[in-house]
Structures are given as structure tokens and as C-alpha cells.
Design an enzyme around this catalytic site. Sequence first.
Site, PDB file in Angstrom:
ATOM      1  N   GLU A   1     -42.952 -18.152 -53.059  1.00  0.00           N
ATOM      2  CA  GLU A   1     -42.691 -18.062 -54.486  1.00  0.00           C
ATOM      3  C   GLU A   1     -41.251 -18.502 -54.723  1.00  0.00           C
ATOM      4  OE1 GLU A   1     -45.662 -14.567 -56.199  1.00  0.00           O
ATOM      5  OE2 GLU A   1     -43.516 -14.183 -56.032  1.00  0.00           O
ATOM      6  N   THR A   2     -41.002 -19.083 -55.890  1.00  0.00           N
ATOM      7  CA  THR A   2     -39.670 -19.564 -56.219  1.00  0.00           C
ATOM      8  C   THR A   2     -39.222 -18.937 -57.524  1.00  0.00           C
ATOM      9  OG1 THR A   2     -40.285 -21.666 -55.199  1.00  0.00           O
ATOM     10  CG2 THR A   2     -38.261 -21.626 -56.496  1.00  0.00           C
TER      11      THR A   2
ATOM     12  N   GLY B   1     -47.033 -20.343 -54.645  1.00  0.00           N
ATOM     13  CA  GLY B   1     -48.026 -21.003 -53.810  1.00  0.00           C
ATOM     14  C   GLY B   1     -48.628 -20.020 -52.848  1.00  0.00           C
TER      15      GLY B   1
ATOM     16  N   ASP C   1     -41.771 -34.494 -48.381  1.00  0.00           N
ATOM     17  CA  ASP C   1     -42.401 -34.462 -49.715  1.00  0.00           C
ATOM     18  C   ASP C   1     -41.547 -35.191 -50.748  1.00  0.00           C
ATOM     19  OD1 ASP C   1     -44.365 -33.923 -51.534  1.00  0.00           O
ATOM     20  OD2 ASP C   1     -43.759 -31.847 -51.907  1.00  0.00           O
TER      21      ASP C   1
ATOM     22  N   LEU D   1     -40.398 -19.613 -61.086  1.00  0.00           N
ATOM     23  CA  LEU D   1     -40.571 -21.057 -61.207  1.00  0.00           C
ATOM     24  C   LEU D   1     -41.933 -21.512 -60.720  1.00  0.00           C
ATOM     25  CD1 LEU D   1     -37.194 -22.679 -60.120  1.00  0.00           C
ATOM     26  CD2 LEU D   1     -38.206 -22.585 -62.384  1.00  0.00           C
ATOM     27  N   GLY D   2     -42.430 -20.923 -59.663  1.00  0.00           N
ATOM     28  CA  GLY D   2     -43.714 -21.341 -59.116  1.00  0.00           C
ATOM     29  C   GLY D   2     -44.154 -20.408 -58.019  1.00  0.00           C
TER      30      GLY D   2
END
Length: 514
Positions: A220-221, A216, A336, A213-214
Site C-alpha cells: 500500500e502507498t 495492491g 516498470d 495513494l494506492g
Amino acid sequence: MSFWHVLDPENWNSYLQQGRYFKDKIVIVGATAASLQDFHGAPFAGSWLYPQQMSGVEIQANAIATLLNNRAIAQGIPNTNTCSLFVLLLVGGSAFLIRRSKRTAIQCASTAGIMIFWVSLSYFSFIYGGLYFPVAVPLVAISLASFSYLGTGVASERLRKRSLHRSLERYASSPIVQEIISQQDDLQYLLEQRELATIGKLLGGRYKIVRVLGAGGFSETYVAEDRQRPGSPLCVVKQLKLASNNPKHFQLARRLFQLEAETLEKLGTHDQIPQLLAYFDEGEEFYLVQELVIGHPLSQEIPPGRPMPESTVVTIIHELLQTLEFVHSHGVIHRDIKPSNIIRRHSDNKLVLIDFGAVKEVSNQLLDQEGQSSFTIGIGTQGYAPSEQCAGRVRYSSDIYALGMTGIRALTGLSPHELQLDVNTGETLWMDKAQVSHEFATFLCKMVRHDFTKRYQSALEALSDFEQLVNLHTSSLKIDDNLPTDDYDSPTTPWGIATTEIADPNSTIVLPPQ
């Protein structure tokens, strides 16, 4: 006239007056017969491929005419050795000036500037001074020098990038390297390669990765299949990667990670917060397993330049305040809140608050414990994070600010960075961009005060004030569970509270970001 004509007695003794005809005249003697091919290229006509041809006599005549008009041309540097040294210095100096700049564009501009300057200087020297200097040889030499610099520069840059890419590819699993890669568009293919290598990997002997998914700097996801549950349902797995291999750091991170997991476990009991399914560590890396929310982000309901009706925004703020009150009651600050971290769940149209940044918070605490507070991981999103949060001093009221900015984003159709700030107070100027009642505008303004001491200090305080205002101004209104929100052209009903419906619940599936 030809020699035979001059030497003919009849002509010589008649109009030539036995030679007196030539007195005080310039007599040019030369061959003019075409068969002798006494022709030369002239510099003032024709082209370099087909130059203007002049006979020897005409060349002499042109030279004499030039002298008679006192316009004789001459070499600017008559000595050959001196001229050669001058050309060497000119080319060498130009190459030095070109080489001083490391940027290709500036090198090209410097080359063009030097060449134009020398051509212009030579031209005016020839026209007004009758002096000519070397032009062709210096220009060719300067061009070759510039091209050589450009060629070596391009080759050097490619070698440097190739070496950098190899190093990044070799250490792509490092958190710092992934932070660098995520900020460079031309390095994204490294993440794609890592994604291909990651898909199918089994985590904890149970969770098979099916999608990344993503990624950084420190996390990580993934979307993964739970292979130990009937039907292998999908879930979200978040991975925390440590920047240090120090065993002490690992033990500290494990302790902090466990505390964060326990917090998420408590929060997951709320219906509008993803449930924590598991947490574990493997290979000195930590993993959170959470419920996968199928829906679409709130940002999809707020396209740029298309404001929502006030009644819809009131409903959103009311629903999220209730969820946020639960979060704050457990001593947790989200950090956030923004439209992309709010998911409209398709199964029941409820708003689900995702991405609590637990992984980043563990990393921050770990670094701070090790005396590295000067290097912190940014938590929050510009425009939605207030000034005290950007300075690292987050409070409950920081979440209130972010939620208020989300409401303003929905009312105005403008992102926070598109709104102006009062230069004296730092307050966001937005009310003239929205159709909003005075009561709701006043409530939102208190949520987004620049000074955190003047904001609502918790979600409970904001929710209590909100409900009092609703009861005071719309005591006759009830919650309408069937009011659609996609009709943005409908009239605004101040302080009407409504939940939303999705026209096609299966049209979009948005997975939560990291």
C-alpha cells in the site's frame, strides 16, 4: 321457428305439409327466449373478460355442423387420470431442465423456450388434428417453477455475496484478500472503508497518513506528514505486507528489505530519482519513506491520438537514458518504465523516474527463497514489458525495451497494445504511424527488438550510440532550454534536443503511484 308456430293447425296443414317439410332435415330443439338466459361463452370470439355469447341452440348447431364437415375436435388425452399424470410429468421435466442451468439468463431462456414449444405443439395439434391438450395449467405451473428458481437463486447469491463481503471485510488487511478486492469493481467500497480507517494513523511514531495513494496485493502507498520535521512536510510511505506469519519468513524479508532500502538510498542521490528518507519495520510490516515529487506524469503530455514532435521525444529519451544509465551503473533494473512512472517535476521541469518496484521485488525474492517460485508477483506493465521479463528473466535490456516503447508511444500517440506485431519476427510495427527521421527510427527499433540479444544491453551502450548519432547528424544543433513542447503542431526537427517547459507549473499536482 317456435313450437307454437309449428303446432298451429293452419301452418301444419299448409306449407309444413303436416310434417313432411322436416323430412331429411335436422331439427334442433332448444330454448331461444332471452328470458331463459340460455346463453354460453363461445371460444372463438370475444375476450376472456367479455366472451362471445351463444344460445344453446346455436351451440348445438355448431357441433352438428362440425360433425357434418368431419372436423370434430376431441381431447388428446381423454382419461382424466392419465391427463393429470401427463401434466405432472410435463411440468416436472420442464422444471428439471430449467434447474440444470445455474445462470439466470439461461434459466429464463429455457423457460421461454419450453413454453413456446408447448403452445406451438398444442396449437398445431388443435388446428390440424382436432386434438386439444392441457395448456393453461402446464404454462402456469412452469412459470411458477421458473420464478421460484429465480427467486431462490437471487436470494442465495445475495446471501453468498454478503457472506463473502463480511469475510473480505474481516480480513481486508491480508495481502491476498486485497489482491482479490483490487480486481473486483463491486468490492472497491471495502478499500474505501479501509482508507477511511487508515487516514490519521501514525506509522513509526512519526508519519501521519493523510491520503491513500494506492493498494495492491502486497503493498500500500500513502501520503504522510513527517511530524518530526519542521512544518510537517509531506512524503510518500510504501508499505510491504507479508502473506505469511512464519517468523523465518519475517527474518528473511527483513534482510531482503534492508538490501533493497540500501539500493534505493544509493539511487536517491540522483537528482531525478526520488530520495529515500527512511525505512523501518513495525508490527511485522515494512515501510519505505521517500521524497514526494510534485508534478504531473508524462502520460499527461501524451494524450491518446496526439503524437509528440520528434525533437521533443528525442529530448525525453536523452534525459531518461542519462537517468537510466545511473540506475544500471548501480546494478539495478527498474522493471516498470512507462509514461505514468515518469513525473515531470514542476519546480524545474525535469523528468523524475519513480516506482522502482522494490517492494514487489522483495516479495518475489522471498517467495522464491521459500520454494514457491510457481507463484510470483507480476512486475511490469503489459506492452512495455518485453517477453523475457514476462517470463521472469528480467535483464538490463528489458528497461531499454520499456523506454523505447515509451518513445514510440510519444511519437505515434498510440498505446503499445494498439500497434501490430510482425507475425514472423515478433517485432512491433510502428514507423508508418509516426513522422520520424530514419536515424531516430533505427535507434528506437534497436531499443525494442523482440530478441533481447539484439537490443542495447545497457543504458550506457544506448546512450553512447544515441550521442554519436546526435553529433553525427546534428553537430550544429545545441540544446535549447527554452523550447516548449506543448505546441504539437509545430514542424518536426529530426534529432533536435530540447527540454520542456510547463505553461502553468502549479496547475496539476500528481503524486507517484505505488
